[in-house]
Design a protein around this motif. Structure first.
Motif, PDB file in Angstrom:
ATOM      1  N   ARG A 143       0.835  -1.219   0.000  1.00 15.18           N
ATOM      2  CA  ARG A 143       0.000   0.000   0.000  1.00 15.18           C
ATOM      3  C   ARG A 143       0.865   1.263   0.000  1.00 15.18           C
ATOM      4  NH1 ARG A 143      -3.429  -0.343  -2.450  1.00 15.18           N
ATOM      5  NH2 ARG A 143      -2.507  -2.237  -3.164  1.00 15.18           N
ATOM      6  N   GLY A 144       0.484   2.194  -0.847  1.00 13.71           N
ATOM      7  CA  GLY A 144       1.151   3.498  -0.867  1.00 13.71           C
ATOM      8  C   GLY A 144       2.514   3.505  -1.526  1.00 13.71           C
ATOM      9  N   ARG A 145       2.924   2.374  -2.096  1.00 14.51           N
ATOM     10  CA  ARG A 145       4.263   2.336  -2.713  1.00 14.51           C
ATOM     11  C   ARG A 145       4.248   2.924  -4.115  1.00 14.51           C
ATOM     12  NH1 ARG A 145       8.477  -0.691  -0.536  1.00 14.51           N
ATOM     13  NH2 ARG A 145       7.921  -1.654   1.439  1.00 14.51           N
ATOM     14  N   LYS A 146       5.399   3.460  -4.487  1.00 14.25           N
ATOM     15  CA  LYS A 146       5.600   3.919  -5.860  1.00 14.25           C
ATOM     16  C   LYS A 146       6.443   2.868  -6.566  1.00 14.25           C
ATOM     17  CE  LYS A 146       5.816   8.794  -4.622  1.00 14.25           C
ATOM     18  NZ  LYS A 146       6.816   9.753  -4.151  1.00 14.25           N
ATOM     19  N   VAL A 147       6.004   2.484  -7.747  1.00  6.57           N
ATOM     20  CA  VAL A 147       6.701   1.418  -8.479  1.00  6.57           C
ATOM     21  C   VAL A 147       7.471   2.012  -9.656  1.00  6.57           C
ATOM     22  CG1 VAL A 147       6.429  -0.730  -9.782  1.00  6.57           C
ATOM     23  CG2 VAL A 147       4.890  -0.222  -7.870  1.00  6.57           C
ATOM     24  N   GLY A 148       8.764   1.728  -9.701  1.00  2.00           N
ATOM     25  CA  GLY A 148       9.599   2.163 -10.822  1.00  2.00           C
ATOM     26  C   GLY A 148       9.917   0.967 -11.706  1.00  2.00           C
ATOM     27  N   VAL A 189      19.213   5.916 -11.529  1.00  2.00           N
ATOM     28  CA  VAL A 189      19.376   6.325 -10.126  1.00  2.00           C
ATOM     29  C   VAL A 189      18.226   7.262  -9.738  1.00  2.00           C
ATOM     30  CG1 VAL A 189      20.854   7.616  -8.534  1.00  2.00           C
ATOM     31  CG2 VAL A 189      21.882   5.972 -10.097  1.00  2.00           C
ATOM     32  N   GLY A 190      17.837   8.128 -10.671  1.00  2.00           N
ATOM     33  CA  GLY A 190      16.714   9.029 -10.422  1.00  2.00           C
ATOM     34  C   GLY A 190      15.428   8.241 -10.170  1.00  2.00           C
ATOM     35  N   LEU A 191      15.208   7.188 -10.973  1.00  2.00           N
ATOM     36  CA  LEU A 191      14.013   6.349 -10.792  1.00  2.00           C
ATOM     37  C   LEU A 191      14.054   5.643  -9.436  1.00  2.00           C
ATOM     38  CD1 LEU A 191      11.419   5.170 -12.209  1.00  2.00           C
ATOM     39  CD2 LEU A 191      12.838   3.192 -12.785  1.00  2.00           C
ATOM     40  N   ALA A 192      15.229   5.099  -9.103  1.00  2.00           N
ATOM     41  CA  ALA A 192      15.368   4.370  -7.829  1.00  2.00           C
ATOM     42  C   ALA A 192      15.147   5.307  -6.644  1.00  2.00           C
ATOM     43  CB  ALA A 192      16.753   3.713  -7.750  1.00  2.00           C
ATOM     44  N   GLY A 193      15.576   6.578  -6.786  1.00  2.00           N
ATOM     45  CA  GLY A 193      15.383   7.557  -5.716  1.00  2.00           C
ATOM     46  C   GLY A 193      13.915   7.921  -5.554  1.00  2.00           C
ATOM     47  N   TRP A 194      13.168   7.886  -6.658  1.00  2.00           N
ATOM     48  CA  TRP A 194      11.750   8.267  -6.624  1.00  2.00           C
ATOM     49  C   TRP A 194      10.866   7.136  -6.079  1.00  2.00           C
ATOM     50  CZ3 TRP A 194       7.770   5.982  -9.566  1.00  2.00           C
ATOM     51  CH2 TRP A 194       6.516   6.617  -9.459  1.00  2.00           C
ATOM     52  N   CYS A 195      11.196   5.862  -6.437  1.00  2.00           N
ATOM     53  CA  CYS A 195      10.268   4.756  -6.135  1.00  2.00           C
ATOM     54  C   CYS A 195      10.628   4.005  -4.843  1.00  2.00           C
ATOM     55  CB  CYS A 195      10.219   3.781  -7.312  1.00  2.00           C
ATOM     56  SG  CYS A 195      11.727   2.833  -7.561  1.00  2.00           S
ATOM     57  N   ASP A 196       9.699   3.130  -4.416  1.00  2.00           N
ATOM     58  CA  ASP A 196       9.942   2.223  -3.278  1.00  2.00           C
ATOM     59  C   ASP A 196      10.052   0.783  -3.745  1.00  2.00           C
ATOM     60  OD1 ASP A 196       7.104   3.874  -2.502  1.00  2.00           O
ATOM     61  OD2 ASP A 196       8.918   4.354  -1.358  1.00  2.00           O
ATOM     62  N   VAL A 197       9.598   0.528  -4.979  1.00  2.00           N
ATOM     63  CA  VAL A 197       9.703  -0.806  -5.572  1.00  2.00           C
ATOM     64  C   VAL A 197      10.338  -0.612  -6.942  1.00  2.00           C
ATOM     65  CG1 VAL A 197       8.443  -2.756  -6.548  1.00  2.00           C
ATOM     66  CG2 VAL A 197       7.624  -1.702  -4.437  1.00  2.00           C
ATOM     67  N   LEU A 198      11.461  -1.258  -7.164  1.00  2.00           N
ATOM     68  CA  LEU A 198      12.096  -1.178  -8.480  1.00  2.00           C
ATOM     69  C   LEU A 198      11.943  -2.534  -9.159  1.00  2.00           C
ATOM     70  CD1 LEU A 198      13.851   0.427 -10.512  1.00  2.00           C
ATOM     71  CD2 LEU A 198      15.864  -0.504  -9.358  1.00  2.00           C
ATOM     72  N   GLU A 215      24.956   2.062  -6.451  1.00  2.00           N
ATOM     73  CA  GLU A 215      24.404   3.416  -6.394  1.00  2.00           C
ATOM     74  C   GLU A 215      22.873   3.382  -6.508  1.00  2.00           C
ATOM     75  OE1 GLU A 215      25.034   7.618  -8.792  1.00  2.00           O
ATOM     76  OE2 GLU A 215      25.903   5.796  -9.592  1.00  2.00           O
ATOM     77  N   VAL A 216      22.386   2.478  -7.356  1.00  2.00           N
ATOM     78  CA  VAL A 216      20.940   2.328  -7.539  1.00  2.00           C
ATOM     79  C   VAL A 216      20.301   1.804  -6.247  1.00  2.00           C
ATOM     80  CG1 VAL A 216      19.153   1.029  -8.806  1.00  2.00           C
ATOM     81  CG2 VAL A 216      21.112   2.003 -10.040  1.00  2.00           C
ATOM     82  N   PHE A 217      20.949   0.808  -5.618  1.00  2.00           N
ATOM     83  CA  PHE A 217      20.381   0.255  -4.376  1.00  2.00           C
ATOM     84  C   PHE A 217      20.379   1.306  -3.259  1.00  2.00           C
ATOM     85  CE2 PHE A 217      21.797  -3.825  -6.410  1.00  2.00           C
ATOM     86  CZ  PHE A 217      20.510  -4.223  -6.734  1.00  2.00           C
ATOM     87  N   LYS A 218      21.436   2.120  -3.219  1.00  2.00           N
ATOM     88  CA  LYS A 218      21.499   3.177  -2.206  1.00  2.00           C
ATOM     89  C   LYS A 218      20.334   4.152  -2.413  1.00  2.00           C
ATOM     90  CE  LYS A 218      24.795   6.239  -0.045  1.00  2.00           C
ATOM     91  NZ  LYS A 218      25.395   7.455  -0.578  1.00  2.00           N
ATOM     92  N   ALA A 219      20.083   4.495  -3.673  1.00  2.00           N
ATOM     93  CA  ALA A 219      18.986   5.424  -3.973  1.00  2.00           C
ATOM     94  C   ALA A 219      17.629   4.796  -3.654  1.00  2.00           C
ATOM     95  CB  ALA A 219      19.051   5.833  -5.442  1.00  2.00           C
ATOM     96  N   LEU A 220      17.496   3.489  -3.850  1.00  2.00           N
ATOM     97  CA  LEU A 220      16.227   2.792  -3.575  1.00  2.00           C
ATOM     98  C   LEU A 220      15.895   2.846  -2.087  1.00  2.00           C
ATOM     99  CD1 LEU A 220      13.946   1.104  -4.863  1.00  2.00           C
ATOM    100  CD2 LEU A 220      15.397  -0.914  -4.641  1.00  2.00           C
ATOM    101  N   GLY A 221      16.919   2.687  -1.264  1.00  2.00           N
ATOM    102  CA  GLY A 221      16.777   2.955   0.168  1.00  2.00           C
ATOM    103  C   GLY A 221      16.282   1.793   1.015  1.00  2.00           C
ATOM    104  N   PRO A 222      16.319   1.991   2.361  1.00  2.00           N
ATOM    105  CA  PRO A 222      16.091   0.897   3.315  1.00  2.00           C
ATOM    106  C   PRO A 222      14.683   0.313   3.325  1.00  2.00           C
ATOM    107  CG  PRO A 222      16.402   3.011   4.443  1.00  2.00           C
ATOM    108  CD  PRO A 222      16.694   3.253   3.019  1.00  2.00           C
ATOM    109  N   ASP A 223      13.708   1.023   2.728  1.00  2.00           N
ATOM    110  CA  ASP A 223      12.357   0.456   2.627  1.00  2.00           C
ATOM    111  C   ASP A 223      12.132  -0.123   1.222  1.00  2.00           C
ATOM    112  OD1 ASP A 223       9.867  -0.109   3.776  1.00  2.00           O
ATOM    113  OD2 ASP A 223       8.943   1.606   2.759  1.00  2.00           O
ATOM    114  N   GLY A 224      13.173  -0.101   0.399  1.00  2.00           N
ATOM    115  CA  GLY A 224      13.034  -0.439  -1.016  1.00  2.00           C
ATOM    116  C   GLY A 224      13.027  -1.937  -1.295  1.00  2.00           C
ATOM    117  N   ILE A 225      12.220  -2.289  -2.289  1.00  2.00           N
ATOM    118  CA  ILE A 225      12.132  -3.687  -2.719  1.00  2.00           C
ATOM    119  C   ILE A 225      12.564  -3.758  -4.181  1.00  2.00           C
ATOM    120  CG2 ILE A 225      10.502  -5.557  -3.248  1.00  2.00           C
ATOM    121  CD1 ILE A 225       8.913  -4.577  -0.783  1.00  2.00           C
ATOM    122  N   PHE A 226      13.421  -4.720  -4.485  1.00  2.00           N
ATOM    123  CA  PHE A 226      13.884  -4.890  -5.857  1.00  2.00           C
ATOM    124  C   PHE A 226      13.339  -6.205  -6.411  1.00  2.00           C
ATOM    125  CE2 PHE A 226      17.302  -6.583  -8.732  1.00  2.00           C
ATOM    126  CZ  PHE A 226      16.993  -5.743  -9.800  1.00  2.00           C
TER     127      PHE A 226
END
Ligand code: NDP
Length: 322
Positions: A143-148, A189-198, A215-226
């Motif tokens: 819920r509420g996630r942004k998907v890249g 990297v811009g997409l990964a910074g914007w989304c929560d799911v890549l 660099e992409v994983f860093k931008a995706l961040g600690p709540d990010g799902i790949f």
């Protein structure tokens, strides 16, 4: 067309083997203990090639087959075939697009849900009798996630359509901006910074090799799902393992790996990842449709009608061979 000789390098599904054998003379290289000697013995008669999976088709093979006209690949991804070299030599390469799009998109959404709500782990918990002791811990949410989406092609668009229906915001990155109602990010990297799911649905090959990196994983961040259903080679796998170990990202759902079918032991040991053995298109119906298209491309070509689904590196001009 029985006078046309087709070479199959490794064993393929019955729909392909039987379908080709029905129309053409089929040589089954995998049945011969000395495969290279066998190929040499029939090489000058071969006009069509059905490689099968996990087999690299490159200039060396083309050199061996002087009368080759067409390579009919099973799968939409054809990174195991040097299509540029085939194009340079005037050969046709075909793949199996469209017939698998919805199947792979369904699997992608399933893998994303399984990853975020930990479905395989929850199943293992119940089977181990742990539920009798205490409820399973709460999980993350979709819920509420942004998907890249990396690679908004046929499958990427089908994934986007499904996730739109889930009420999620969609963005994408590719080499070009498209006429779609989704947010475009000019850099990954811009997409990964914007989304929560890549979600990666990009093809393999030189232009995508290792582009999902630290660099992409860093931008995706600690709540990010790949989630990766494209190709393993698109990811810097050691960087992914490090990002998962250090909680740089939350978790990953992976259907593809760099060195399939070998999967890094570090990933297998992790409980916060969901791992699938490259099953994106692997239903009976879809694999049958893909196999039929492998056969149909050969039949169409050798009937003089041109290939049905040539890849972009070997466009059909209507003049080659047929
Ligand atoms: P498409 O060709 O329709 O889409 C590929 C997309 O990737 C395009 O939108 C393209 O956009 C983008 N792309 C290509 N190169 C790059 C790049 N260097 N950087 C960023 N984006 C790029 O293919 P499909 O959607 O039909 O299939 C996609 C891939 O999915 C296949 O190649 C295959 O590897 C994989 N696949 C996996 C399956 C599985 O079982 N897991 C099953 C089927 C397919 P643009 O040109 O704008 O950059």
């Amino acid at each position: 067309m029985k006078d046309v000789q087709i070479l199959m390098l490794s064993q393929m599904a019955p729909v392909v083997v039987d379908g080709i054998a029905k129309h053409f003379t089929l040589h089954k290289a995998w049945e011969h203990p000395d495969r290279d000697a066998f190929i040499s013995s029939v090489a000058s008669d071969i006009r069509g090639l059905a490689p099968g999976t996990h087999y690299r088709v490159n200039g060396a093979i083309f050199d061996m087959l002087p009368n080759l006209e067409i390579v009919s690949n099973m799968g939409v991804g054809y990174d195991t075939i040097d299509a540029k070299e085939a194009g340079r030599r005037g050969l046709i390469v075909t793949n199996t697009p469209d017939v698998l799009t919805d199947e792979v998109a369904d699997l992608t959404v399933g893998l994303l849900l399984a990853t975020v709500r930990q479905l395989p782990q929850v199943d293992r918990y119940l089977r181990a009798g742990e539920w009798l002791k205490k409820p399973y811990p709460l999980t993350a949410t979709l819920r509420g996630r942004k998907v890249g989406i990396l690679g908004l092609g046929r499958i990427g668009k089908a994934v986007a359509k499904r996730l739109e229906a889930f009420g999620l915001e969609i963005g994408y990155h590719g080499r070009s901006k498209q006429d779609v109602p989704y947010r475009y990010e000019a850099s990954l990297v811009g997409l990964a910074g914007w989304c929560d799911v890549l979600v990666s649905v990009a093809p393999g090959g030189a232009s995508t090799d290792g582009i999902v990196n630290a660099e992409v994983f860093k931008a995706l961040g600690p709540d990010g799902i790949f989630v990766n259903v494209g190709r393993g080679s698109v990811v810097d796998e050691p960087a992914l393992i490090e990002a998962l170990k250090t909680k740089t990202i939350l978790s990953a759902g992976l259907d593809v790996f760099v060195d399939e079918p070998r999967v890094p032991a570090e990933l297998i040991a992790m409980d916060h990842v969901v791992l699938l053995p490259h099953v994106g298109s692997a239903s009976v119906e879809t694999r049958r449709a893909m196999g039929q298209l492998v056969v149909d491309n050969l039949v169409s070509w050798f009937s003089g009608k041109g290939p049905i689904t040539p890849v972009s590196e070997t466009p059909y001009t209507g003049s080659a061979f047929a």
